[in-house]
Write an enzyme that holds these catalytic residues in place. Structure first.
Site, PDB file in Angstrom:
ATOM      1  N   ASP A 162       0.819  -1.212   0.000  1.00  0.00           N
ATOM      2  CA  ASP A 162       0.000   0.000   0.000  1.00  0.00           C
ATOM      3  C   ASP A 162       0.856   1.268   0.000  1.00  0.00           C
ATOM      4  OD1 ASP A 162      -2.301   1.826   0.872  1.00  0.00           O
ATOM      5  OD2 ASP A 162      -3.285  -0.126   0.867  1.00  0.00           O
ATOM      6  N   HIS A 219      -3.621   6.185   3.385  1.00  0.00           N
ATOM      7  CA  HIS A 219      -4.402   5.024   2.933  1.00  0.00           C
ATOM      8  C   HIS A 219      -3.933   3.723   3.588  1.00  0.00           C
ATOM      9  CE1 HIS A 219      -5.579   1.993  -0.218  1.00  0.00           C
ATOM     10  NE2 HIS A 219      -6.680   2.726  -0.228  1.00  0.00           N
ATOM     11  N   ALA A 326      -7.468  -7.732  -8.867  1.00  0.00           N
ATOM     12  CA  ALA A 326      -8.684  -8.396  -8.370  1.00  0.00           C
ATOM     13  C   ALA A 326      -9.246  -9.402  -9.375  1.00  0.00           C
ATOM     14  CB  ALA A 326      -9.743  -7.340  -8.022  1.00  0.00           C
ATOM     15  N   ASP A 357     -15.965 -11.776  -5.661  1.00  0.00           N
ATOM     16  CA  ASP A 357     -16.377 -12.897  -4.824  1.00  0.00           C
ATOM     17  C   ASP A 357     -17.436 -12.553  -3.776  1.00  0.00           C
ATOM     18  OD1 ASP A 357     -14.629 -15.045  -5.851  1.00  0.00           O
ATOM     19  OD2 ASP A 357     -13.098 -13.565  -5.363  1.00  0.00           O
ATOM     20  N   SER A 381     -11.182  -0.287  -1.116  1.00  0.00           N
ATOM     21  CA  SER A 381      -9.947  -0.337  -0.329  1.00  0.00           C
ATOM     22  C   SER A 381     -10.217  -0.667   1.122  1.00  0.00           C
ATOM     23  CB  SER A 381      -9.243   1.024  -0.357  1.00  0.00           C
ATOM     24  OG  SER A 381      -8.445   1.155  -1.482  1.00  0.00           O
TER      25      SER A 381
END
Ligand code: CA
Length: 636
Positions: A162, A219, A326, A357, A381
Site C-alpha cells: 500500500d 491510505h 482483483a 467474490d 480499499s
C-alpha cells in the site's frame, strides 16, 4: 434480482467511467519495460539473452527476478516504447514484454473526516461501534478469535501492500502488531539476513528504496487499522489495547498520491511471500492486464498464501471490464466489493457476478490515520482489509491453511442477501466470525488444485474488451464512432495482436454528457443509503467522477440532438424544450426491445450541475432490464 432504476443508472454510469478508463491510453512509467524471457529461469541461464538485450536492443536491466526469468528494463531512449515492446514480443527468446503500468489505490476519496482518540471514544459511547462501521459480526470475531492467538506458536504475518504505514501510531505500538524482521540489525547498513534488502526492519519502502517506513497518504495506515480491528477493538484507549495475534508487514509501493508501478507491486508481492507473509492485502488496482503481475499473483497461490484484492471503485462490472489484480482468475484471489451497512452494494463499488467474490463494509469506515488520529474513509480499499483481517485470523485458528481453502471457507460463510444477487459470486457479505470459527473446526487441507497461468487467453480477453469486442461496449462504438464501428486507431500500447484503442470524437462526447448528467444521481443515492448515524459527515462525501474529457486541445460541447450509449438514448433537444422533462429510451443490447422512462432535469445548486431525477419506474421495465443484463453477461 431486485433492481431500482437508480441502481440501473449507476451501472450505466459505471460502465461509461470504466470504458473511459479503458479507452484512454494506459498509464505507464515512461521508458520502462517488463520482460519475461523464455526458458531462462535460474542462475546463469539468461546471461546470453541478456547480453543480446543490451547490445542489440539497447535495454538496461533495472531489476532481475532471476528465479522467474523476469526482468525490468530501462528502454532505449529515442525509440518509441510501443515499437520496442512490439519488437520484443516478436523475439523468440521473449515470452512476453509489456509496459510498466501505473496502478492506484482503490479509494479516491481520501480521509473524509479525522477524529482525535477522545472524539472516537465519545462517538462510541454515544452511538456505539456501529456508527464507526464496525459490524456486530466483526465484534463477535474478537471473542472467538481473540483468545486463541496466544496458543499459536508463531504469530502469522499479513502484508499490507500500500502507501506505507505510520508505525508509531499508538494503536500499532500498543498492540505490538508491526512485523519485525528478526534477521536484520537496524541501521547498520548491512543486509544482515541476505534477503536483498538493507535494513528492512519493518518491511520495505519501494518508493524510496529504503527500510524507512512512513505513510504520506494515509491510505495504508487506514487499511492496516481495519485489519487489526478484526483482531480486536481498536476504538478503545491505547492503554486498553492488548498484544495482537497478528503481525502487519507494511510494504510501501504507492506514493503520496496513491500511485505506484506494476514493477514495484510485483517486487512487494515477492518480498511478502519470501519473508513469511501468509495473507496479502491489496487495496489497489488498474485496468491494464499485466502478464507479469499475473505471474506474481500465481506465485502467491503456489506458495499457499491468501491474496485479497479490492474490486475497484468505478461502479463498473469487472466481468466485462476487469480490474487487476482483483480480476486474475488465480484460485487464491479474493475480489471484494464494497457494501453499505444494509448489505446493498455501494454506488461506487465495482461488481461482477462471476469475478467479484463477495461484499464487505466499505462506506464511512473509521480506522487509524497517521499522527495518532482516526478517520473515516470509503472505498473497496476499506472492504478488502475486512476480508484480509478475517483471513489472517483464520490462519491463527488453522495454522498452515492454504489460501485456496481460506477463500472457500470465507465464500461458504458469507451472509446471503438478495440485494447482492447478480453482483457478486457468493451473493453475500463477509461474515468474519463465522469464517474464523469454521476455520477453527476445519481439517486443514495440504493440497490444492494446480493452476496454470494462461497469458495468451488473458491478453485476448483484455484486448477484446478494450477494442469493443462484445456486449454494450461494442454497441457504443458501433453507434458512435465515425468509422462505422471500427475503433479509432492510435492505441499506443498494443499487446499480442490486440491492444488499447481510442474511440472516435463522438464517443468521447457521449461519455462526457452522460457523466455530467448522471453523476448527481450517484451522489444522491449515496446520501440516502445510510441511516442517520453518520449524517454529520455526509456533506463532506464526494464522488470522484473522472468524466471530464478533452480530445487534444479541444473540449467537447453538446452539439448533437440525439446520442446513444450502448443502448441508452437521450434526446437532448427534448431535454431543453420540454420543461426539463426528458424521455429516456433504453434499448436492449441487441436493440430488439425498448423501454421508455420519463425523468426530470434538476439543477443542484450544491453540486453546480444538472442531474436527472427518475421516479416510479415500472417494475416490468426493471424486470426486463434484469433479463437483458443476464444475457449480456453470458455473451461476454
Ligand atoms: Ca535484509
Amino acid at each position: 434480482m431486485r433492481l431500482s432504476l437508480n441502481h440501473f443508472l449507476i451501472i450505466w454510469v459505471g460502465l461509461t467511467i470504466g470504458l473511459l478508463a479503458n479507452a484512454q491510453e494506459p498509464e505507464v512509467v515512461p521508458g520502462e519495460i517488463i520482460v519475461k524471457l523464455r526458458g531462462a529461469k535460474g542462475p546463469g541461464k539468461a546471461s546470453g539473452v541478456l547480453g543480446k538485450m543490451s547490445s542489440q536492443k539497447g535495454l538496461k536491466v533495472k531489476r532481475a527476478w532471476g528465479k522467474m526469468g523476469m526482468y525490468h528494463f530501462a528502454a532505449q531512449k529515442g525509440v518509441s516504447l510501443k515499437a520496442q515492446i512490439d519488437d520484443l514480443n516478436s523475439d523468440p527468446d521473449v515470452e512476453y514484454a509489456e509496459p510498466n503500468y501505473i496502478v492506484h489505490k482503490s479509494s479516491d476519496v481520501g480521509i473524509l473526516e479525522t477524529y482525535t482518540p477522545e472524539q472516537v471514544l465519545e462517538i462510541v459511547q454515544a452511538e456505539g461501534l456501529g456508527a464507526l462501521g464496525v459490524d456486530e459480526s466483526v465484534q463477535a470475531a474478537w471473542k472467538s478469535g481473540g483468545t486463541v492467538s496466544a496458543q499459536s506458536s508463531s504469530v502469522p504475518v499479513i502484508a499490507v501492500i500500500d502507501t506505507g504505514l505510520d508505525v508509531s501510531h499508538q494503536v500499532f505500538t500498543s498492540t505490538d502488531s508491526i512485523w519485525v524482521n528478526s534477521g536484520e540489525i537496524p541501521g547498520n547498513g548491512v543486509d544482515d539476513d541476505g534477503n536483498g534488502y538493507i535494513d528492512d526492519v519493518n518491511g520495505w519502502n519501494f518508493v524510496d528504496n529504503s527500510g524507512t517506513m512512513y505513510d504520506d497518504d494515509g491510505h495504508g495506515t487506514h487499511v492496516s487499522g481495519i485489519i487489526l480491528n478484526v483482531d480486536q477493538n481498536i476504538h478503545v484507549p491505547a492503554s486498553s489495547l492488548r498484544t495482537a495475534g497478528i503481525k502487519i508487514m507494511p510494504l510501501k509501493f504507492l506514493n503520496g498520491s496513491g500511485s505506484g508501478s506494476t514493477s514495484d507491486a510485483i517486487e512487494a508481492i515477492y518480498y511478502a511471500v519470501q519473508n513469511g507473509a501468509t495473507v496479502l492485502n491489496n487495496s489497489w488496482g488498474g485496468t491494464s492486464y499485466s502478464a507479469a503481475l499475473h505471474e506474481a499473483v500465481t506465485y502467491t497461490y503456489d506458495n499457499g498464501v491468501s491474496f485479497v484484492a479490492a474490486a475497484g471503485n468505478a461502479g463498473s462490472n469487472n466481468d466485462s471490464l476487469p480490474m487487476y489484480p482483483a480480476s486474475y482468475d488465480v484460485p487464491n484471489v479474493i475480489s471484494v466489493a464494497a457494501t453499505y451497512d444494509n448489505f446493498e452494494l455501494t454506488g461506487f463499488s465495482n461488481y461482477g457476478r462471476t469475478s467479484v467474490d463477495l461484499g464487505a463494509w466499505g462506506y464511512f469506515i473509521n480506522s487509524t490515520v497517521p499522527g495518532g488520529a482516526f478517520g473515516d474513509s470509503s472505498g473497496t480499499s476499506m472492504s478488502a482489509p475486512f476480508v484480509a483481517g478475517t483471513a489472517i485470523q483464520m490462519v491463527i485458528e488453522a495454522p498452515g491453511m492454504l489460501g485456496y481453502q481460506v477463500k472457500q471457507i470465507i465464500e461458504d460463510q458469507t451472509e446471503y442477501r438478495s440485494v447482492l444477487s447478480g453482483k457478486v459470486v457468493t451473493q453475500g457479505r463477509l461474515h468474519p466470525n463465522d469464517s474464523i470459527s469454521t476455520a477453527s473446526t476445519s481439517t486443514v487441507s495440504t493440497s490444492q488444485p494446480d493452476y496454470n497461468t494462461n497469458f495468451s487467453a488473458n491478453r485476448e480477453l483484455a484486448s477484446e474488451i478494450a477494442g469493443g469486442g462484445c456486449g454494450m461496449v461494442q454497441q457504443l462504438t458501433a453507434q458512435n464512432s465515425p468509422n462505422g464501428g471500427k475503433m479509432g486507431e492510435g492505441g499506443e500500447f498494443m499487446q499480442g495482436g490486440g491492444g488499447f484503442s481510442i474511440p472516435g470524437p463522438k464517443a468521447w462526447y457521449v461519455i462526457l454528457l452522460m457523466g455530467i448528467l448522471l453523476a448527481p444521481i450517484m451522489i444522491a443515492t449515496h446520501l440516502r443509503s445510510r441511516g442517520s448515524v453518520n449524517q454529520r459527515v455526509h456533506q463532506r462525501f464526494k464522488i470522484d467522477s473522472d468524466v471530464r474529457v478533452k480530445v487534444g486541445e479541444k473540449e467537447l460541447v453538446g452539439s448533437v440532438s440525439s446520442i446513444s450509449l450502448g443502448g441508452v438514448q437521450l434526446n437532448t433537444e427534448e431535454l431543453l424544450e420540454n420543461g426539463g422533462i426528458v424521455n429516456m429510451t433504453i434499448s436492449s443490447p441487441e436493440g430488439k426491445e425498448q423501454i421508455q422512462v420519463e425523468g426530470r432535469i434538476v439543477w443542484s445548486e450544491e453540486k453546480k450541475a444538472y442531474g436527472v431525477a427518475f421516479q416510479d419506474a415500472p417494475l416490468s421495465a426493471l424486470d426486463r432490464i434484469s433479463n437483458w443484463t443476464e444475457g449480456l453477461k453470458k455473451s461476454s
